[in-house]
Each structure stands twice: as C-alpha cells, then as structure tokens.
Design an enzyme around this catalytic site. Structure first.
Site, PDB file in Angstrom:
ATOM      1  N   CYS A 264      33.596  35.123  43.038  1.00  8.34           N
ATOM      2  CA  CYS A 264      34.491  36.281  42.890  1.00  8.34           C
ATOM      3  C   CYS A 264      35.970  35.924  42.750  1.00  8.34           C
ATOM      4  O   CYS A 264      36.566  36.196  41.716  1.00  8.34           O
ATOM      5  CB  CYS A 264      34.290  37.233  44.066  1.00  8.34           C
ATOM      6  SG  CYS A 264      32.679  38.025  44.012  1.00  8.34           S
TER       7      CYS A 264
ATOM      8  N   ASN B 135      40.787  41.712  46.008  1.00  7.20           N
ATOM      9  CA  ASN B 135      40.460  40.282  45.907  1.00  7.20           C
ATOM     10  C   ASN B 135      41.700  39.442  45.617  1.00  7.20           C
ATOM     11  O   ASN B 135      41.855  38.340  46.147  1.00  7.20           O
ATOM     12  CB  ASN B 135      39.401  40.048  44.822  1.00  7.20           C
ATOM     13  CG  ASN B 135      37.995  40.214  45.381  1.00  7.20           C
ATOM     14  OD1 ASN B 135      37.827  40.555  46.546  1.00  7.20           O
ATOM     15  ND2 ASN B 135      36.985  39.979  44.565  1.00  7.20           N
TER      16      ASN B 135
ATOM     17  N   LYS C  58      39.385  47.176  43.404  1.00  5.79           N
ATOM     18  CA  LYS C  58      38.574  45.982  43.666  1.00  5.79           C
ATOM     19  C   LYS C  58      39.348  44.703  43.324  1.00  5.79           C
ATOM     20  O   LYS C  58      39.410  43.754  44.104  1.00  5.79           O
ATOM     21  CB  LYS C  58      37.275  46.053  42.843  1.00  5.79           C
ATOM     22  CG  LYS C  58      36.438  44.803  42.865  1.00  5.79           C
ATOM     23  CD  LYS C  58      35.899  44.479  44.247  1.00  5.79           C
ATOM     24  CE  LYS C  58      35.299  43.083  44.280  1.00  5.79           C
ATOM     25  NZ  LYS C  58      34.861  42.691  45.608  1.00  5.79           N
TER      26      LYS C  58
ATOM     27  N   GLY D  34      36.762  29.351  46.484  1.00  8.58           N
ATOM     28  CA  GLY D  34      35.811  29.173  45.387  1.00  8.58           C
ATOM     29  C   GLY D  34      34.929  30.395  45.331  1.00  8.58           C
ATOM     30  O   GLY D  34      35.344  31.487  45.697  1.00  8.58           O
TER      31      GLY D  34
HETATM   32  P1  NAD Z   1      24.446  37.454  40.116  1.00 10.65           P
HETATM   33  O1  NAD Z   1      24.730  36.530  39.016  1.00 10.65           O
HETATM   34  O2  NAD Z   1      23.971  36.916  41.434  1.00 10.65           O
HETATM   35  O3  NAD Z   1      23.353  38.522  39.644  1.00 10.65           O
HETATM   36  C1  NAD Z   1      23.414  39.212  38.438  1.00 10.65           C
HETATM   37  C2  NAD Z   1      21.984  39.576  38.036  1.00 10.65           C
HETATM   38  O4  NAD Z   1      22.046  40.422  36.895  1.00 10.65           O
HETATM   39  C3  NAD Z   1      21.118  38.375  37.656  1.00 10.65           C
HETATM   40  O5  NAD Z   1      19.931  38.379  38.409  1.00 10.65           O
HETATM   41  C4  NAD Z   1      20.833  38.591  36.166  1.00 10.65           C
HETATM   42  O6  NAD Z   1      19.552  38.127  35.771  1.00 10.65           O
HETATM   43  C5  NAD Z   1      20.936  40.098  36.065  1.00 10.65           C
HETATM   44  N1  NAD Z   1      21.173  40.579  34.697  1.00 10.65           N
HETATM   45  C6  NAD Z   1      22.072  40.137  33.794  1.00 10.65           C
HETATM   46  N2  NAD Z   1      21.972  40.832  32.640  1.00 10.65           N
HETATM   47  C7  NAD Z   1      20.974  41.745  32.824  1.00 10.65           C
HETATM   48  C8  NAD Z   1      20.389  42.738  32.008  1.00 10.65           C
HETATM   49  N3  NAD Z   1      20.802  42.942  30.743  1.00 10.65           N
HETATM   50  N4  NAD Z   1      19.389  43.473  32.522  1.00 10.65           N
HETATM   51  C9  NAD Z   1      18.950  43.282  33.780  1.00 10.65           C
HETATM   52  N5  NAD Z   1      19.472  42.337  34.593  1.00 10.65           N
HETATM   53  C10 NAD Z   1      20.460  41.585  34.136  1.00 10.65           C
HETATM   54  O7  NAD Z   1      25.762  38.330  40.315  1.00 10.65           O
HETATM   55  P2  NAD Z   1      26.343  38.950  41.680  1.00 10.65           P
HETATM   56  O8  NAD Z   1      26.982  37.885  42.487  1.00 10.65           O
HETATM   57  O9  NAD Z   1      25.323  39.828  42.284  1.00 10.65           O
HETATM   58  O10 NAD Z   1      27.532  39.840  41.080  1.00 10.65           O
HETATM   59  C11 NAD Z   1      27.286  41.013  40.352  1.00 10.65           C
HETATM   60  C12 NAD Z   1      28.617  41.740  40.167  1.00 10.65           C
HETATM   61  O11 NAD Z   1      29.124  42.134  41.446  1.00 10.65           O
HETATM   62  C13 NAD Z   1      29.717  40.900  39.527  1.00 10.65           C
HETATM   63  O12 NAD Z   1      30.526  41.721  38.748  1.00 10.65           O
HETATM   64  C14 NAD Z   1      30.505  40.387  40.734  1.00 10.65           C
HETATM   65  O13 NAD Z   1      31.831  40.092  40.408  1.00 10.65           O
HETATM   66  C15 NAD Z   1      30.426  41.578  41.658  1.00 10.65           C
HETATM   67  N6  NAD Z   1      30.559  41.259  43.073  1.00 10.65           N
HETATM   68  C16 NAD Z   1      29.960  40.149  43.586  1.00 10.65           C
HETATM   69  C17 NAD Z   1      30.062  39.890  44.957  1.00 10.65           C
HETATM   70  C18 NAD Z   1      29.430  38.657  45.548  1.00 10.65           C
HETATM   71  O14 NAD Z   1      29.738  38.352  46.703  1.00 10.65           O
HETATM   72  N7  NAD Z   1      28.564  37.966  44.848  1.00 10.65           N
HETATM   73  C19 NAD Z   1      30.772  40.769  45.787  1.00 10.65           C
HETATM   74  C20 NAD Z   1      31.339  41.906  45.232  1.00 10.65           C
HETATM   75  C21 NAD Z   1      31.232  42.142  43.866  1.00 10.65           C
END
Ligand code: NAD
Length: 442
Positions: A261, A209, A205, A258
């Site tokens: 990620c 990226n 991953k 930006g």
């Molecule tokens: P986000 O911030 O949009 O969502 C994370 C969610 O987790 C939030 O709603 C938060 O309230 C919840 N959360 C945090 N702690 C918690 C807990 N203890 N119990 C229950 N819920 C909890 O994040 P995202 O953009 O969805 O990214 C999540 C992961 O996926 C990250 O590691 C990111 O790097 C990865 N990722 C993101 C993308 C993207 O395009 N956004 C793509 C691939 C991978």
C-alpha cells in the site's frame, strides 16, 4: 443482505468473511482458479491471524461461498464490492485495468438495480469511470459508492470487525443508508461511520496513507541525523511522541516502509495531484527518503566488510514487509537481499510466515534456485556460519533470542538491527559488533 465481493486478496477475503460473520450471504469471486480451488478445499491462501477460523465457520454455516463465476455473484447480490488490486503502473499512477475489467463484467452480468462499491484504493474520479464502464454494458440502474478500506495486514480481521472509522462516499442518501446498515454491526462501540461525497472518500484513503508514510519518513530522516551527531533517536522518538498532538504511533525508525500500500499509494497520489496541476511536494521527499532508507543498512554492512562482500554469509531474520503477515510486496528485505547477493555475499534467511511467499518468482525464486539465498528451518539455523546477522522484520520471536547461542553459531558476531529491537549496551557486552538505526555514531 446478499453481497458479492470481487477479488479474494487480503482485502476482499477479509471483508467477505467479516460481512458473512454479521449474517449476510456473501459470494466471493476471483478470476484466479487456483485460489478459488484452494478456498473451496478449506485452505486459506494468505497468512492473516484469525482469518482461517472466521472463513471455516461462515462456510460451514452456509453464509460464505467462493467461485470464479462473476455472473452468478452479480445476479444474486444487491451490493457488489470491487476489491481487486490496483498496482503501480510504470509512471507511478494506479493501474486501474483490473478495476475497469471488473466494472465491464459487472455491467454485462447485471439483471436489475445494484449498488456497486469501490473498495480498492483508487484515484479521485475512479468511481465516475467505473460508473461509465458499467453503464456502457447495461441498461439497468445502479449507484456507485466509494468505501475505501483502512485495514492493516497482520490485524486485518480485527481492524475490519472493530474499525476506527468507516468512510462511505455516496452521492445518494438512500444508498448511504443501505451502506450504513451494512456497517452498523461493526461500529456498535460508537466509532463513526463518516458519510461524504464520492470524491472526498477517494481522496481520504490516499491522504491517510500519505500522512502515515510521511510520519515514517520524517522519523527516518531524524534518525539519520541522530547517527551523524551521536544522538539516540529512540529517546528523541519518546520525547516527540509523548506530545498528544503528535502521538507515539508510526514514529519508529527503520529501513523504510514497504508492503502493498504505502509505496504505491504515495506515488499514485503524487501522480494524480501532479496531473491536476496541484503537486504534492511533501510526498516527493517522503518517497525519496524511503528509497534511500533501504540503502542505509547495506552501507553500514559494507563498512563492516571493508567494501568486500565476496564470500560473506549474511543471516536475514524476517522477509515479510512487517510482522504478522506473509506479504513480501516491496518488502525492504528483498532490496537488502538483492543488494548483498549482487555484491557477492550469500544469504541464509528465515521468516515465521513468508517462506512459501519467498519462493514465488516475483520474490526470491531466482536467488533461491541459484543457491545465493538459502531458506532456513529457524532463526538459529539462519545464523549458522554467518558473518553478519540482519534483523529486518520485527517479528516477536526475534525480540529476545538466546544471543549466547547465536554468537556460538556465527562466524563473526555482528548484529545489524534494522528495527532497533535490542539495547546497544547489552548486546555489545555479549561481544557483538552492533549497528542500529539512529543510534550509531557515523
Ligand atoms: P491482492 O492482490 O491481494 O488481491 C487482489 C485479488 O483480485 C487477486 O486475488 C486477483 O486474482 C483478483 N482479481 C484481479 N482481477 C480480477 C478480475 N478481473 N476478476 C476477479 N478477480 C480479480 O490485493 P489486496 O491487497 O487485497 O488489495 C486490493 C485493493 O485494496 C488494492 O487497491 C489495495 O491498494 C487496497 N488495499 C489493500 C490493503 C492491504 O492491506 N492489502 C489495505 C487497504 C486497501
């Protein structure tokens, strides 16, 4: 299958809805009560094309539910996905506190054998740490899987339903088989599910990226060189990208990457590698170029205003870090807006999806409250009385505006095109001063 997804952000919500769409029973859990309340009222808290319909249909058919109750989610599921945020920590590393909190809570809630899947982007070795955190809280058996997510915001649903590939890191054959079954409906066209060990999946991953970020910074640096010597980076891009070994994607020069990620993942990957005594030197340059790239348009603007931003009004088209999303995490627009308002200008801004997001405290709330930034009804409204128009995000609706109308609205007709959307000769013919990336002679 009965599935629990912990974290209903961009990744968890899309993954949960897509797993439900293929017939699984999915229980999505988040600690954010307001978010869960909105979801249970039928509101989708993020802007993501196609997601509203997908959620509504699967909730109606009883396959998708939202709750703050992690214990219930864990107990009724055989597979539990961790999809919480892994933001950047102060030293650049990934902050794993949310992931490890969830791991402990899963351990405490367990009532039998579970497959626990890291979907969050996490450094190599994290599945081992999550496993230890779970094991410290339970005597029940479980297996860890790393299943990194490659969706892109703006086309996340489509990416999840039709992935280029699925990566499954599992050190146990039966577990890999279960994961393969879960993903089989998404790869019916023959795209691969790539099985590997857990550590390799975790690295895959970050390496993916980091490579994409490298392509962007590479092209941005070439663009800056083109500016110096009076060449046209868009022609260079075409000439380079038509080589099949290179490909045309991710070669668009701009104001830097930006989002939630690339910036944090590049830095976290560098941190992990440095800690292991194997520094990723190329990524140091990628990150530096990216930081510098955001400054370039502000400097072009500064030259236009002979160094004096006082009293200037700047129109900004586009606030999200890229089109088709409302996500403003590390959006170049934020940096640009902060720089010009700090120097004395005021901003009139418009974005087709990110206006609500812009008002959040971690985005532009302070500048909006103090009147330094005004959010406008539409793109033309933003241009009214402006001394310069900066097109920061390449939303489709900014591609072919009525420039006669824009010119009539502006105090000074000057366009700063951060995405090379327009043809220089045409826009100059209309009487605009025009600046772009890698096509100006400095
Ligand atoms: P986000 O911030 O949009 O969502 C994370 C969610 O987790 C939030 O709603 C938060 O309230 C919840 N959360 C945090 N702690 C918690 C807990 N203890 N119990 C229950 N819920 C909890 O994040 P995202 O953009 O969805 O990214 C999540 C992961 O996926 C990250 O590691 C990111 O790097 C990865 N990722 C993101 C993308 C993207 O395009 N956004 C793509 C691939 C991978």
């Amino acid at each position: 299958m009965n599935i629990c997804v912990v974290g209903t952000g961009y990744v968890g919500l899309v993954a949960g809805a897509c797993f439900a769409e293929t017939g699984n029973d999915v229980f999505c859990v988040d600690k954010d009560e307001a978010k869960i309340a909105r979801l249970n009222r039928g509101e989708v808290p993020i802007y993501e094309p196609e997601l509203d319909d997908l959620i509504a249909r699967n909730v109606k058919e009883g396959r998708l539910a939202f709750s703050t109750d992690l214990v219930a989610g864990v107990q009724k599921s055989n597979v539990i996905f961790i999809a919480v945020g892994t933001p950047q920590d102060e030293d650049g590393s990934a902050d794993l506190s949310h992931v490890l909190d969830v791991a402990g809570a899963i351990g405490r809630a367990m009532n039998g054998y579970k497959i626990i899947v890291d979907k969050s982007t996490v450094p190599v070795g994290t599945a081992d740490r999550v496993g230890q955190a779970v094991a410290a809280q339970t005597t029940h058996d479980f297996h860890m899987v790393s299943n990194p997510e490659f969706m892109k915001e703006g086309s996340a649903v489509n990416d999840f339903l039709y992935p280029d590939r699925v990566v499954i890191g599992a050190n146990n054959e039966c577990v890999a088989e279960v994961m393969g079954e879960l993903y089989a409906p998404f790869v019916r066209t023959g795209n691969p599910i790539i099985f590997m060990d857990v550590h390799s999946a975790e690295i895959t991953k970050y390496a993916a990226n980091a490579f994409l970020a490298t392509k962007i910074s590479f092209m941005n640096e070439i663009a800056n060189f083109c500016d110096k010597v009076g060449a046209d980076v868009m022609m260079v891009r075409k000439g380079v990208g038509s080589d099949k070994r290179i490909g045309p994607q991710f070669l668009f020069p701009g104001v830097g990457y930006g989002g939630s990620c690339f910036p944090k993942d590049v830095r976290a990957f560098m941190r992990t590698a440095a800690d292991q005594g194997s520094p990723l030197r190329i990524l140091q340059a990628v990150d530096e170029i990216n930081n510098q790239q955001k400054v370039i348009m502000v400097e072009k603007l500064r030259r236009q205003f002979h160094g004096d931003f006082a009293g200037k009004v700047i129109a900004i088209w586009g606030l999200s870090f890229k089109p088709q999303t409302d996500d403003m995490r590390e959006a170049p627009a934020k940096y640009i807006i902060r720089s010009v308002t700090h120097a004395g200008a005021t901003v009139r801004a418009f974005d087709p999806a990110a206006m609500e997001e812009a008002c959040k405290p971690y985005n532009l709330k302070d500048l909006i409250d103090t009147g330094r930034v005004k959010l406008c009804e539409n793109a033309y409204d933003a241009a009214e009385g402006a001394d310069a128009l900066l097109v920061v995000t390449e939303w489709n609706e900014f591609r072919r505006p009525n420039f006669e109308r824009v010119k009539g609205l502006m105090r000074e007709p000057a366009v700063f095109d951060c995405r090379n959307l327009y043809t220089p000769a045409k826009i100059k013919e209309l009487g605009f001063a025009y600046y772009s990336i890698g096509r100006d002679t400095l």
